[in-house]
Design an enzyme around this catalytic site. Structure first.
Site, mmCIF file in Angstrom:
data_model
loop_
_atom_site.group_PDB
_atom_site.id
_atom_site.type_symbol
_atom_site.label_atom_id
_atom_site.label_comp_id
_atom_site.label_asym_id
_atom_site.label_seq_id
_atom_site.Cartn_x
_atom_site.Cartn_y
_atom_site.Cartn_z
ATOM 1 N N ARG A 49 0.735 -1.257 0.170
ATOM 2 C CA ARG A 49 0.049 0.011 -0.184
ATOM 3 C C ARG A 49 0.932 1.281 0.004
ATOM 4 O O ARG A 49 2.041 1.213 0.308
ATOM 5 C CB ARG A 49 -1.157 0.115 0.965
ATOM 6 N N GLY A 50 0.240 2.427 -0.061
ATOM 7 C CA GLY A 50 1.048 3.482 -0.258
ATOM 8 C C GLY A 50 0.973 3.970 -1.838
ATOM 9 O O GLY A 50 1.516 2.756 -2.693
ATOM 10 N N ALA A 51 0.471 5.047 -2.425
ATOM 11 C CA ALA A 51 0.532 5.337 -3.832
ATOM 12 C C ALA A 51 1.733 5.075 -4.321
ATOM 13 O O ALA A 51 1.793 4.367 -5.630
ATOM 14 C CB ALA A 51 0.078 6.880 -3.816
ATOM 15 N N ARG B 62 -7.145 -0.331 -7.643
ATOM 16 C CA ARG B 62 -7.551 0.579 -6.514
ATOM 17 C C ARG B 62 -7.451 2.125 -7.257
ATOM 18 O O ARG B 62 -6.469 2.446 -7.907
ATOM 19 C CB ARG B 62 -6.278 0.747 -5.444
ATOM 20 N N GLN C 95 -2.988 2.425 10.033
ATOM 21 C CA GLN C 95 -1.676 2.247 9.281
ATOM 22 C C GLN C 95 -0.854 3.253 10.212
ATOM 23 O O GLN C 95 0.540 3.036 10.201
ATOM 24 C CB GLN C 95 -1.842 2.950 8.060
ATOM 25 N N ASP D 51 -2.355 10.590 -2.270
ATOM 26 C CA ASP D 51 -2.707 9.496 -3.130
ATOM 27 C C ASP D 51 -2.983 10.025 -4.605
ATOM 28 O O ASP D 51 -2.923 9.506 -5.606
ATOM 29 C CB ASP D 51 -3.730 8.553 -2.754
ATOM 30 N N ASN E 30 -6.057 11.788 -0.086
ATOM 31 C CA ASN E 30 -5.219 10.985 1.068
ATOM 32 C C ASN E 30 -6.025 10.456 1.973
ATOM 33 O O ASN E 30 -7.352 10.459 2.036
ATOM 34 C CB ASN E 30 -4.305 12.252 1.639
ATOM 35 N N LYS E 31 -5.562 9.460 2.835
ATOM 36 C CA LYS E 31 -6.226 8.647 3.701
ATOM 37 C C LYS E 31 -7.184 9.524 4.330
ATOM 38 O O LYS E 31 -7.170 10.510 5.111
ATOM 39 C CB LYS E 31 -5.134 7.893 4.612
#
Length: 331
Positions: free
Chosen positions: A49-51, A92, A196, A237, A247-248
């Site tokens: 995970r993470g762009a 995603r 996270q 992201d 973003n998250k």
């Protein structure tokens, strides 16, 4: 930064190797993935995970899956490529780096003859990985000016080494400041519902010897109001042409609190996260996650569980990229 990179190649370079982040911090589990469905599942279920990291994972995953499924036949590889690419992009939809990396591989394919295609895809995937490492280092270099000795930094989710192939985006200036001998205190939002910040950011910072404290998401505004935070740095992201930031989920609330109390709010991301083709945050497709991520609910009670929110441009003090501090509009 980590004994096991978050994303890269297996030792024989025939598989995508990831550190399964669903198992952290209790276990460090490495997985080697070859089949495309396994890579897609790893991206969807946040094993990787993470762009930036999922962009690298998509590039390597595409290269190894094409090589395996085509049995080395270039014409067969070319025939498989469009469908494989589409399936990866759909894994995603909000994180722009995923589509960016896949489209970069597709562009290369249009310029490459069949007999060279499989090797060319592998080379391009490695270039994308190396570029990400370099971009993270550049973000850290340019962001060092933002993190003085004694800085108290709030961050949300995880935008560190676990979210990239390098040292991270939002955490890169912190790692660079730490390496320069500066004392930095990091406050990491827990980041519900998958935690996270508590599981990943706290894990990697503590391993690096950086002082980190975890707080509930709902406590961030109070911490800022009490003048316990000097600056906020978060990842992204997707950054749209006008500067809106996906973003998250929970990032928007932190930005509102920082703005209300005069605390600088910085967004750190590689240039590949900037999406000039998307005019504003209203045009971003926001991924929604499964209800079970929120834990046990009473029977029949629905959940609204977006993975991301959008922070409007006017709440962002500056955008920290591998090209330095920049401002919108982005073209």
């Amino acid at each position: 930064m980590l004994p096991i990179p978050a994303v890269g190649w297996s030792p024989d370079t025939n598989a995508l190797r990831i550190l399964d982040q669903r198992r952290l911090p209790a276990e460090e589990v490495v997985r080697d993935l070859v089949a495309l469905p396994d890579t897609i599942d790893a991206i969807r279920t946040l094993a990787v995970r993470g762009a930036p990291a999922i962009g690298v994972a998509a590039a390597i995953g595409l290269a190894v899956a094409i090589a395996a499924d085509s049995a080395g036949n270039g014409a067969r590889a070319r025939a498989l490529l469009p469908d494989f690419a589409s399936l990866l992009i759909d894994a995603r939809p909000t994180a722009v780096n995923l589509a960016w990396a896949v489209h970069r591989m597709l562009r290369l394919a249009t310029e490459t003859p069949d007999e060279q295609l499989i090797d060319a895809l592998r080379v391009e995937a490695e270039v994308i990985r190396q570029d990400d490492v370099a971009m993270c280092a550049a973000i850290g270099h340019h962001g060092l000016q933002l993190v003085p000795d004694g800085a108290r930094v709030l961050t949300h989710c995880n935008a560190g080494a676990l979210a990239t192939a390098g040292m991270g985006t939002a955490l890169a200036p912190i790692y660079t400041a730490h390496a320069a001998g500066r004392f930095v205190t990091v406050y990491a939002d827990e980041t519900r519902p998958l935690r996270q910040g508590a599981r990943l950011t706290a894990w990697e910072l503590s391993r690096a010897g950086i002082h980190v404290t975890v707080l509930p998401d709902g406590a961030a505004a109070s911490l800022i109001a009490q003048r316990q935070i000097d600056l906020v740095i978060v990842g992204a992201d997707r950054i749209t042409a006008n500067g809106d930031v996906a973003n998250k989920v929970g990032t928007y609330g932190v930005a509102l609190a920082a703005h209300a109390h005069g605390v600088p709010f910085y967004v750190a991301a590689p240039w590949s996260t900037i999406d000039p083709a998307t005019p504003s945050g209203a045009d971003i497709v926001i991924e929604h996650r499964a209800t079970d991520e929120l834990g046990e609910l009473p029977p029949g009670v629905p959940a609204w569980n977006p993975a991301f929110d959008v922070t409007p441009r006017h709440l962002v003090s500056a955008y920290l990229t591998d090209r330095g501090l920049v401002s919108p509009p982005f073209v």
